[in-house]
Design an enzyme around this catalytic site. Sequence first.
Site, PDB file in Angstrom:
ATOM      1  N   GLY A  11     145.134 -23.014  54.213  1.00 29.21           N
ATOM      2  CA  GLY A  11     146.149 -21.759  53.820  1.00 29.21           C
ATOM      3  C   GLY A  11     145.685 -21.537  52.371  1.00 29.21           C
ATOM      4  O   GLY A  11     145.983 -22.249  51.247  1.00 29.21           O
ATOM      5  N   VAL A  15     150.381 -20.002  47.376  1.00 33.11           N
ATOM      6  CA  VAL A  15     150.708 -21.450  47.085  1.00 33.11           C
ATOM      7  C   VAL A  15     149.346 -22.223  47.201  1.00 33.11           C
ATOM      8  O   VAL A  15     148.902 -22.799  46.222  1.00 33.11           O
ATOM      9  CB  VAL A  15     151.891 -22.024  47.874  1.00 33.11           C
ATOM     10  CG1 VAL A  15     151.945 -23.514  47.681  1.00 33.11           C
ATOM     11  CG2 VAL A  15     153.185 -21.478  47.692  1.00 33.11           C
ATOM     12  N   ARG A  41     140.303 -12.755  52.853  1.00 34.85           N
ATOM     13  CA  ARG A  41     140.900 -13.386  51.574  1.00 34.85           C
ATOM     14  C   ARG A  41     140.121 -14.251  51.101  1.00 34.85           C
ATOM     15  O   ARG A  41     139.927 -14.337  49.698  1.00 34.85           O
ATOM     16  CB  ARG A  41     141.982 -14.207  52.292  1.00 34.85           C
ATOM     17  CG  ARG A  41     143.520 -14.171  51.318  1.00 34.85           C
ATOM     18  CD  ARG A  41     144.601 -14.848  51.991  1.00 34.85           C
ATOM     19  NE  ARG A  41     145.570 -13.883  51.109  1.00 34.85           N
ATOM     20  CZ  ARG A  41     146.960 -14.324  50.963  1.00 34.85           C
ATOM     21  NH1 ARG A  41     147.368 -15.137  52.138  1.00 34.85           N
ATOM     22  NH2 ARG A  41     147.977 -13.858  50.527  1.00 34.85           N
ATOM     23  N   THR A 133     156.932 -24.814  52.829  1.00 37.17           N
ATOM     24  CA  THR A 133     158.245 -25.148  53.101  1.00 37.17           C
ATOM     25  C   THR A 133     158.776 -25.080  54.401  1.00 37.17           C
ATOM     26  O   THR A 133     158.651 -24.163  55.244  1.00 37.17           O
ATOM     27  CB  THR A 133     159.304 -23.988  52.327  1.00 37.17           C
ATOM     28  OG1 THR A 133     158.728 -23.949  50.866  1.00 37.17           O
ATOM     29  CG2 THR A 133     160.571 -24.321  52.218  1.00 37.17           C
ATOM     30  N   PHE A 164     157.220 -25.982  43.914  1.00 36.18           N
ATOM     31  CA  PHE A 164     158.200 -25.253  43.412  1.00 36.18           C
ATOM     32  C   PHE A 164     157.908 -24.115  42.346  1.00 36.18           C
ATOM     33  O   PHE A 164     158.629 -23.447  41.678  1.00 36.18           O
ATOM     34  CB  PHE A 164     159.102 -26.337  42.429  1.00 36.18           C
ATOM     35  CG  PHE A 164     159.829 -27.397  43.279  1.00 36.18           C
ATOM     36  CD1 PHE A 164     160.945 -26.973  43.812  1.00 36.18           C
ATOM     37  CD2 PHE A 164     159.263 -28.621  43.547  1.00 36.18           C
ATOM     38  CE1 PHE A 164     161.672 -27.762  45.066  1.00 36.18           C
ATOM     39  CE2 PHE A 164     159.889 -29.388  44.224  1.00 36.18           C
ATOM     40  CZ  PHE A 164     161.204 -29.055  45.168  1.00 36.18           C
ATOM     41  N   CYS A 278     160.423 -16.183  49.478  1.00 37.24           N
ATOM     42  CA  CYS A 278     160.919 -17.616  49.640  1.00 37.24           C
ATOM     43  C   CYS A 278     162.627 -17.562  49.907  1.00 37.24           C
ATOM     44  O   CYS A 278     163.305 -18.205  50.728  1.00 37.24           O
ATOM     45  CB  CYS A 278     160.883 -18.497  48.339  1.00 37.24           C
ATOM     46  SG  CYS A 278     158.849 -18.754  48.502  1.00 37.24           S
TER      47      CYS A 278
HETATM   48  P1  NAD Z   1     150.695 -17.136  52.139  1.00 35.41           P
HETATM   49  O1  NAD Z   1     150.849 -15.956  53.629  1.00 35.41           O
HETATM   50  O2  NAD Z   1     150.314 -16.289  50.908  1.00 35.41           O
HETATM   51  O3  NAD Z   1     149.560 -17.801  52.556  1.00 35.41           O
HETATM   52  C1  NAD Z   1     149.279 -18.396  53.963  1.00 35.41           C
HETATM   53  C2  NAD Z   1     148.158 -18.407  54.240  1.00 35.41           C
HETATM   54  O4  NAD Z   1     147.763 -19.568  55.491  1.00 35.41           O
HETATM   55  C3  NAD Z   1     147.385 -17.208  54.833  1.00 35.41           C
HETATM   56  O5  NAD Z   1     146.320 -16.808  54.160  1.00 35.41           O
HETATM   57  C4  NAD Z   1     146.920 -17.549  56.215  1.00 35.41           C
HETATM   58  O6  NAD Z   1     145.805 -16.819  56.802  1.00 35.41           O
HETATM   59  C5  NAD Z   1     146.703 -19.046  56.236  1.00 35.41           C
HETATM   60  N1  NAD Z   1     146.949 -19.613  57.574  1.00 35.41           N
HETATM   61  C6  NAD Z   1     148.024 -19.544  58.586  1.00 35.41           C
HETATM   62  N2  NAD Z   1     147.511 -20.404  59.457  1.00 35.41           N
HETATM   63  C7  NAD Z   1     146.490 -20.877  59.322  1.00 35.41           C
HETATM   64  C8  NAD Z   1     145.575 -21.860  60.070  1.00 35.41           C
HETATM   65  N3  NAD Z   1     146.189 -22.375  61.155  1.00 35.41           N
HETATM   66  N4  NAD Z   1     144.536 -22.253  59.529  1.00 35.41           N
HETATM   67  C9  NAD Z   1     143.934 -21.746  58.464  1.00 35.41           C
HETATM   68  N5  NAD Z   1     144.795 -20.910  57.612  1.00 35.41           N
HETATM   69  C10 NAD Z   1     146.172 -20.532  57.966  1.00 35.41           C
HETATM   70  O7  NAD Z   1     151.955 -17.679  52.269  1.00 35.41           O
HETATM   71  P2  NAD Z   1     152.365 -18.475  50.683  1.00 35.41           P
HETATM   72  O8  NAD Z   1     153.407 -17.415  49.975  1.00 35.41           O
HETATM   73  O9  NAD Z   1     151.335 -19.307  50.164  1.00 35.41           O
HETATM   74  O10 NAD Z   1     153.302 -19.684  51.279  1.00 35.41           O
HETATM   75  C11 NAD Z   1     153.007 -20.905  52.143  1.00 35.41           C
HETATM   76  C12 NAD Z   1     154.082 -21.823  51.998  1.00 35.41           C
HETATM   77  O11 NAD Z   1     154.560 -22.149  50.882  1.00 35.41           O
HETATM   78  C13 NAD Z   1     155.155 -21.348  52.647  1.00 35.41           C
HETATM   79  O12 NAD Z   1     155.783 -22.207  53.472  1.00 35.41           O
HETATM   80  C14 NAD Z   1     156.298 -20.787  51.511  1.00 35.41           C
HETATM   81  O13 NAD Z   1     157.654 -20.924  51.951  1.00 35.41           O
HETATM   82  C15 NAD Z   1     155.773 -21.905  50.765  1.00 35.41           C
HETATM   83  N6  NAD Z   1     156.159 -21.408  49.422  1.00 35.41           N
HETATM   84  C16 NAD Z   1     155.891 -20.255  48.943  1.00 35.41           C
HETATM   85  C17 NAD Z   1     155.992 -19.989  47.296  1.00 35.41           C
HETATM   86  C18 NAD Z   1     155.802 -18.739  46.711  1.00 35.41           C
HETATM   87  O14 NAD Z   1     155.879 -18.462  45.900  1.00 35.41           O
HETATM   88  N7  NAD Z   1     154.775 -18.059  47.612  1.00 35.41           N
HETATM   89  C19 NAD Z   1     156.416 -20.745  46.692  1.00 35.41           C
HETATM   90  C20 NAD Z   1     156.992 -22.221  47.205  1.00 35.41           C
HETATM   91  C21 NAD Z   1     156.687 -22.461  48.533  1.00 35.41           C
HETATM   92  C1  UDX Z   2     161.338 -18.902  43.815  1.00 39.08           C
HETATM   93  C2  UDX Z   2     161.777 -20.271  43.207  1.00 39.08           C
HETATM   94  O1  UDX Z   2     161.975 -19.843  41.819  1.00 39.08           O
HETATM   95  C3  UDX Z   2     160.494 -21.084  43.187  1.00 39.08           C
HETATM   96  O2  UDX Z   2     160.941 -22.398  42.592  1.00 39.08           O
HETATM   97  C4  UDX Z   2     159.870 -21.274  44.440  1.00 39.08           C
HETATM   98  O3  UDX Z   2     159.133 -22.310  44.413  1.00 39.08           O
HETATM   99  C5  UDX Z   2     159.799 -20.117  45.361  1.00 39.08           C
HETATM  100  O4  UDX Z   2     160.937 -19.248  45.293  1.00 39.08           O
HETATM  101  P1  UDX Z   2     159.706 -16.794  43.113  1.00 39.08           P
HETATM  102  O5  UDX Z   2     160.324 -16.110  44.390  1.00 39.08           O
HETATM  103  O6  UDX Z   2     158.059 -16.662  42.967  1.00 39.08           O
HETATM  104  O7  UDX Z   2     160.030 -18.414  43.005  1.00 39.08           O
HETATM  105  O8  UDX Z   2     160.503 -16.081  41.955  1.00 39.08           O
HETATM  106  P2  UDX Z   2     161.950 -16.189  41.007  1.00 39.08           P
HETATM  107  O9  UDX Z   2     161.259 -16.108  39.674  1.00 39.08           O
HETATM  108  O10 UDX Z   2     162.760 -17.341  41.555  1.00 39.08           O
HETATM  109  O11 UDX Z   2     162.377 -15.001  41.440  1.00 39.08           O
HETATM  110  C6  UDX Z   2     162.989 -14.451  42.726  1.00 39.08           C
HETATM  111  C7  UDX Z   2     163.735 -13.396  42.862  1.00 39.08           C
HETATM  112  O12 UDX Z   2     164.982 -13.503  41.881  1.00 39.08           O
HETATM  113  C8  UDX Z   2     162.941 -12.182  41.964  1.00 39.08           C
HETATM  114  O13 UDX Z   2     163.370 -11.129  42.779  1.00 39.08           O
HETATM  115  C9  UDX Z   2     163.727 -11.979  40.680  1.00 39.08           C
HETATM  116  O14 UDX Z   2     163.473 -11.026  40.251  1.00 39.08           O
HETATM  117  C10 UDX Z   2     165.005 -12.413  41.007  1.00 39.08           C
HETATM  118  N1  UDX Z   2     165.808 -13.074  39.883  1.00 39.08           N
HETATM  119  C11 UDX Z   2     165.432 -14.323  39.248  1.00 39.08           C
HETATM  120  C12 UDX Z   2     167.186 -12.375  39.390  1.00 39.08           C
HETATM  121  O15 UDX Z   2     167.412 -11.400  40.064  1.00 39.08           O
HETATM  122  N2  UDX Z   2     167.732 -12.949  38.443  1.00 39.08           N
HETATM  123  C13 UDX Z   2     167.487 -13.950  37.676  1.00 39.08           C
HETATM  124  O16 UDX Z   2     167.832 -14.632  36.985  1.00 39.08           O
HETATM  125  C14 UDX Z   2     166.229 -14.720  38.180  1.00 39.08           C
END
Ligand code: NAD
Ligand code: UDX
Length: 469
Positions: A11, A15, A41, A133, A164, A278
């Site tokens: 992936g 993240v 990608r 997650t 996080f 998230c």
């Molecule tokens: P994303 O959609 O940006 O990336 C996921 C990637 O995984 C995609 O590029 C997809 O093509 C790839 N993928 C899916 N299935 C696959 C497979 N079988 N083999 C190879 N590649 C595969 O998602 P993301 O935002 O990076 O989130 C990933 C996870 O992390 C989620 O569970 C999310 O809840 C969690 N998370 C996200 C954030 C955030 O800020 N985006 C923060 C903390 C945790």
């Molecule tokens: C969140 C968590 O913060 C992070 O720890 C987790 O791993 C993924 O989800 P993210 O969604 O990337 O991160 O951004 P974050 O800064 O948490 O903001 C989320 C949303 O809340 C945004 O739309 C932001 O504008 C809003 N927000 C944040 C508010 O409206 N008020 C605040 O005080 C803080």
Amino acid sequence: MPRVNQICCIGAGYVGGPTCAVIALKCPHIRVTIVDLNQARIDAWNSPDFSLPIYEPGLEDVVRKARGRNLFFSTDVDKGIRDADLIFVSVNTPTKKSGVGAGFAADLNYVELATRRIAATATSSKIVVEKSTVPCRTAESMRTILDANSKPNARFDILSNPEFLAEGTAIDDLFAPDRVLIGSLQTQEGKEACAALSEVYQNWVPKERILTVGLWSSELSKLAANAMLAQRISSINALSAICEATGANIAEVAHSIGQDSRIGPKFLRASVGFGGSCFQKDILNLVYLSESLNLKEVAEYWKQVVTMNEYQKRRFSKRVVDTLFNTITGKRIAVLGFAFKADTGDTRESAAITLIRDFQQERALVNIYDPQVESNQIWADLNEASPDVPLAAIQRQVFICSSALEACKNAEAVIIATEWAEFKTIDWEAVYAGMNKPAFVFDGRLLVDADRLRSIGFKVTVIGRGERL
Ligand code: NAD
Ligand code: UDX
């Protein structure tokens, strides 16, 4: 204790990409390969001019330093799995769209496919790490799949290591995390696997910030952290409605309560509603988990955080219509910001999408400007938000502009939907000169100096500020 020499991350998204790029930077002795099925990608991660697939401050610098040294991006998932000692599963876990639990439960299809691929491909023992997650006890399902399909000599230890980071500050968050959480089974093998992953992080994270807990606590802690963060925003947004009705000022209220050291000042910024991939997904996931455990009151409690967020978005667009003399039909509205927060190009669950859909339904003309979001992403989001409206019809009503000034030209109202720093410093006098009068500004992010804008001539409405002073 097993030593980690090669890491594979399945992936290459928001993240997997930043997290494993930072691991590669901080651990030059470990070879890190990030794999993905999405060729476009991976091509972007490998692009010679570093046109990376995601915008994240500081990320390009990290990739420039590590790519080709000990950081590699590839679509060869099987090779990545075969070569690795430790595999991060960092695939997407969106909310299920159909079937049992639709609208609430996490869709674990991608996690399952990745797990099956590991079982089918691995010819030696691996540490498999849940980075995605996931609902509490997902590691148990992964273990069942791995055990039932593994080759002889391949045994698997499963760890939970939720991420996080917040988008927009991902690199800073990864360089200096508040904590790294690792969950493992409390068996000898589980503890050894946990120690091996901990050693990777100890290359740059102080040991006391690495928390080791049981597997299920780790999985639940991730959902809990996001639910608590989102709950703070819904709480402050609920109070912003009271402020607007009474003449209190939400910025003053947030400051006052945030000085209580038990509450703390962070994450109390009232807004048009939280977005991002998230918060909503993880709370709905927690609601589903609670319901499936027959904990109805617990489910209802957390569901209210999402309900309040929807209310906040609706309330904001209604305030715009009310203030513009109860109709915005045929009026031009400039929306500044489309990303769900500043410093990211990510639009997943962005409040701007809901606001613009509401304005479309009121038959307004909408100009959009965002410094990072690509036009095709905006069209895809608006199309998805109004599935019954043909894209061509949307494009007759909505226009994408290349600057804030252009977006505001001939508009009746400006909406600040994302807190991009550049919106503070735009030439507001020039904006005013180009707008129809009276010229309205609606600050959904507590971003601009309302008094200064009023002195220019704008009629300013701020989230959490009533008209009564
Ligand atoms: P994303 O959609 O940006 O990336 C996921 C990637 O995984 C995609 O590029 C997809 O093509 C790839 N993928 C899916 N299935 C696959 C497979 N079988 N083999 C190879 N590649 C595969 O998602 P993301 O935002 O990076 O989130 C990933 C996870 O992390 C989620 O569970 C999310 O809840 C969690 N998370 C996200 C954030 C955030 O800020 N985006 C923060 C903390 C945790
Ligand atoms: C969140 C968590 O913060 C992070 O720890 C987790 O791993 C993924 O989800 P993210 O969604 O990337 O991160 O951004 P974050 O800064 O948490 O903001 C989320 C949303 O809340 C945004 O739309 C932001 O504008 C809003 N927000 C944040 C508010 O409206 N008020 C605040 O005080 C803080």
